[in-house]
Scaffold this motif. Structure first.
Motif, short mmCIF file in Angstrom:
data_model
loop_
_atom_site.label_atom_id
_atom_site.label_comp_id
_atom_site.label_asym_id
_atom_site.label_seq_id
_atom_site.Cartn_x
_atom_site.Cartn_y
_atom_site.Cartn_z
N ASN A 232 8.46 1.73 -4.00
CA ASN A 232 8.14 1.55 -2.59
C ASN A 232 7.45 2.75 -1.93
OD1 ASN A 232 8.31 -0.77 -1.21
ND2 ASN A 232 10.13 -0.24 -0.02
N GLY A 234 4.46 3.56 -2.07
CA GLY A 234 3.11 3.22 -1.61
C GLY A 234 2.05 3.46 -2.67
N LYS A 235 2.46 3.40 -3.94
CA LYS A 235 1.52 3.64 -5.05
C LYS A 235 0.44 2.57 -5.11
CE LYS A 235 4.93 3.44 -7.92
NZ LYS A 235 5.98 3.28 -6.91
N SER A 236 0.88 1.30 -5.05
CA SER A 236 -0.11 0.22 -5.14
C SER A 236 -1.01 0.23 -3.91
CB SER A 236 0.60 -1.13 -5.28
OG SER A 236 1.43 -1.10 -6.42
N SER A 237 -0.44 0.58 -2.76
CA SER A 237 -1.26 0.66 -1.53
C SER A 237 -2.32 1.74 -1.71
CB SER A 237 -0.39 1.02 -0.32
OG SER A 237 0.67 0.13 -0.20
N GLY A 255 10.22 -2.24 -6.34
CA GLY A 255 10.11 -2.77 -7.70
C GLY A 255 9.09 -3.88 -7.81
N THR A 256 8.07 -3.85 -6.95
CA THR A 256 7.05 -4.91 -6.98
C THR A 256 6.18 -4.82 -8.24
OG1 THR A 256 6.95 -4.95 -4.58
CG2 THR A 256 5.05 -5.86 -5.75
N THR A 257 5.70 -3.62 -8.54
CA THR A 257 4.82 -3.47 -9.70
C THR A 257 5.65 -3.32 -10.96
OG1 THR A 257 3.28 -2.30 -8.26
CG2 THR A 257 2.88 -2.13 -10.62
N ASN A 336 2.89 10.37 1.44
CA ASN A 336 2.38 9.12 2.02
C ASN A 336 3.19 8.71 3.25
OD1 ASN A 336 0.76 6.82 2.17
ND2 ASN A 336 2.16 5.62 0.89
N ASP A 339 1.98 7.97 8.96
CA ASP A 339 1.99 7.25 10.25
C ASP A 339 3.42 7.01 10.74
OD1 ASP A 339 2.33 4.00 9.18
OD2 ASP A 339 1.71 5.55 7.79
N ALA A 363 -1.55 5.54 3.31
CA ALA A 363 -2.27 4.52 2.55
C ALA A 363 -2.46 3.28 3.42
CB ALA A 363 -1.51 4.17 1.28
N1 LIG Z 1 3.90 2.60 7.31
C1 LIG Z 1 3.39 2.68 6.09
N2 LIG Z 1 3.73 1.81 5.15
C2 LIG Z 1 3.18 1.91 3.92
C3 LIG Z 1 2.26 2.92 3.62
N3 LIG Z 1 1.90 2.78 2.31
C4 LIG Z 1 2.58 1.71 1.85
N4 LIG Z 1 3.35 1.18 2.81
C5 LIG Z 1 4.25 0.02 2.72
O1 LIG Z 1 5.27 0.33 1.79
C6 LIG Z 1 5.65 -0.84 1.07
C7 LIG Z 1 5.54 -0.59 -0.41
O2 LIG Z 1 4.18 -0.37 -0.73
P1 LIG Z 1 3.63 -0.53 -2.22
O3 LIG Z 1 2.22 -0.05 -2.20
O4 LIG Z 1 3.91 -1.87 -2.75
O5 LIG Z 1 4.56 0.54 -2.91
P2 LIG Z 1 4.72 0.84 -4.50
O6 LIG Z 1 4.98 2.27 -4.61
O7 LIG Z 1 3.58 0.28 -5.25
O8 LIG Z 1 6.04 0.03 -4.80
P3 LIG Z 1 6.59 -0.51 -6.22
O9 LIG Z 1 5.47 -1.17 -6.92
O10 LIG Z 1 7.66 -1.41 -5.83
O11 LIG Z 1 7.10 0.69 -6.94
C8 LIG Z 1 4.75 -1.94 1.56
O12 LIG Z 1 5.41 -2.68 2.54
C9 LIG Z 1 3.55 -1.19 2.16
O13 LIG Z 1 2.91 -1.90 3.17
C10 LIG Z 1 1.89 3.85 4.64
O14 LIG Z 1 1.09 4.77 4.47
N5 LIG Z 1 2.49 3.68 5.86
#
Ligand SMILES: Nc1nc2c(ncn2[C@@H]2O[C@H](COP(=O)(O)OP(=O)(O)OP(=O)(O)O)[C@@H](O)[C@H]2O)c(=O)[nH]1
Ligand SMILES: [Mg+2]
Length: 460
Positions: A232, A234-237, A255-257, A336, A339, A363
């Motif tokens: 969570n 924000g890696k995928s973002s 745990g999405t990815t 990350n 905001d 992101a």
């Molecule tokens: N406010 C805010 N939310 C963010 C930001 N980057 C990501 N998110 C939110 O964080 C949540 C997780 O983002 P992902 O990009 O799926 O995170 P991840 O690290 O890939 O997560 P996993 O694949 O589960 O490990 C989502 O709801 C995004 O919208 C950011 O810069 N600001």
């Protein structure tokens, strides 16, 4: 060309529907095949070399027309393989290209193996191994700079460099052998005085330069970049932001990815193979465990790591572990979600954060992205400017052979200085020469040749 060489053919363009597809044929049957399966629009009995002819392709067994094509006939030795070569430019479609290839193969031609055209160019002495390998690099090149480096190498720049080294080594070896043959003539003393310095200046120093230039491979191969971090974070973002497209699924669910998501991008001219990974955490189920294991493996293989940290949460153990695991690598800490209100205690974690430079981004909004890209470039190049000025881009195989040669030459120097028998010095020099010969293909084993040419695509 050996007279019993068979004739080979392959489809040289990617399979699929397109404007033009090319069938390439090489070998002694070329003139005969042209006469059998092709009727030029303006009838002629003699085909001039290196000219294009418009005409109809026929299946000689049925007499049926196949396609209107442009055919070029190139007479040896001024061809890619140094054999007679025919290229048929037809319309492109899987069935059509297969039919043409089948018709060609029916004339006693064999299907080419991957890279066999280039292998023939090598075996027939038109190019050396470094040039053949550069053809693969050129095809796979990931950046403009990579294309430049590879095309220099295709034209023989690296081959010439290695040849210069070989000539220098042969010259020094000749002096050593004179010293062996005429021990009473003081040649031994002279060699011990001047030989070691010559080896250092003419062989060791330039080889060390080439080994250093191996780093310029990043322009050809791209940098293995892993985006890692807690679930969570924000890696995928971040991946989607860098790519400017919704490549990976983003959800608020930790745990999405699960699988590695890979893409290639260019950041400030540097090619990156970017990998989004499963977030690290104490794992709840088997599928996620496999994902996390894969992440850890990718982390160890990475050339460069983007460690993503959600700064809207306190720093956790998983965050700290990933930072520690990246030690010894090139890495950037990406703070990350700026905001959102910060909840990281920077003072308490100062030591952990001091390990890598960090950049603050969102992101979600895109804030800080430009700064991040600049920081990535600086981190990868590490302030080195020499990588851009290098002419050679030795690959891993070259680098190994260069390292071997370097060791032999260094041993030759210390043995010369330590008054070891000249026969031993000469042996080291010969071994060094052999190692250099492996680079150009002079002393390369069949196994290595096979593994090099199997990296090619069909038709090349
Ligand atoms: N406010 C805010 N939310 C963010 C930001 N980057 C990501 N998110 C939110 O964080 C949540 C997780 O983002 P992902 O990009 O799926 O995170 P991840 O690290 O890939 O997560 P996993 O694949 O589960 O490990 C989502 O709801 C995004 O919208 C950011 O810069 N600001
Ligand atoms: Mg993800």
């Amino acid at each position: 060309m050996s007279p019993d060489q068979d004739t080979i053919a392959a489809i040289a363009t990617p399979i699929g529907q397109a404007g033009i597809g090319i069938i390439r044929i090489s070998g002694p049957l070329c003139p005969e095949i042209v006469r059998k399966i092709f009727r030029p629009k303006n009838p002629t009995t003699t085909f001039k070399s290196h000219r294009l002819y418009l005409g109809q392709l026929y299946d000689p067994s049925s007499g049926n027309p196949i396609d209107e094509v442009l055919l070029s006939f190139m007479r040896r030795p001024h061809t890619y393989t140094r054999e007679d070569v025919v290229e048929i430019n037809s319309h492109s479609g899987y069935a059509l290209l297969s039919k043409i290839l089948e018709t060609v193969l029916d004339q006693g031609v064999r299907l080419a193996r991957p890279g066999e055209f280039t292998l023939r160019a090598f075996l027939n002495g038109r190019i050396d191994l470094t040039q053949a390998e550069a053809v693969i690099d050129l095809i796979n090149s990931q950046s403009e700079r990579g294309i430049y480096l590879s095309s220099q190498q295709v034209q023989g720049s690296f081959r010439a460099d290695i040849e210069r080294l070989r000539q220098a080594a042969i010259g020094i070896l000749a002096h050593a052998e004179v010293a062996i043959d005429f021990p009473e003539e003081e040649t031994d003393t002279v060699f011990r005085k001047e030989g070691a310095t010559a080896i250092e200046k003419e062989l060791i120093a330039p080889i060390e330069g080439f080994i250093e230039a191996h780093k310029s491979r990043i322009w050809v191969d791209g940098i293995n970049t892993v985006i890692a971090g807690r679930v969570n974070a924000g890696k995928s973002s971040l991946l989607n932001r860098l790519l400017n497209e919704q490549r990976a699924i983003v959800t608020p669910i930790p745990g999405t990815t699960r699988d590695i998501i890979e893409s290639t991008i260019n950041i400030e001219g540097i090619p990156l193979r970017l990998m989004d990974t499963a977030g690290i955490r104490k794992v709840k189920n088997e599928v996620e465990r496999l994902g996390v294991d894969l992440t850890k493996r990718k982390l160890t293989e990475a050339d460069f790591v983007l460690i993503v940290i959600d700064q809207s949460r306190p720093l956790g153990r998983d965050d700290r572990d990933i930072i520690l695991q990246s030690q010894g690598k090139r890495a950037l800490i990406v703070m990350n979600k700026i905001d959102l209100p910060p909840r990281i205690d920077h003072e308490a974690n100062a030591e952990t954060f001091s390990l890598f430079p960090s950049v603050r981004i969102s992101a979600l909004t895109g804030q800080g992205l430009d700064t991040l890209k600049k920081a990535m470039k600086d981190c990868i190049l590490g302030g080195r400017s020499d990588v851009t000025s290098s002419h050679a881009a030795p690959n891993l195989r070259h680098r190994r052979a260069l390292s071997d040669a370097l060791q032999f030459f260094k041993d030759a120097v210390s043995e010369t200085r330590e008054e070891a028998p000249m026969e031993i010095v000469a042996l080291e020099l010969k071994s060094g020469l052999d190692a250099l010969g492996e680079i150009t293909g002079e002393t390369t084993s069949e196994d290595i040749l096979n593994s090099i040419f199997s990296q090619f695509c069909l038709g090349k």
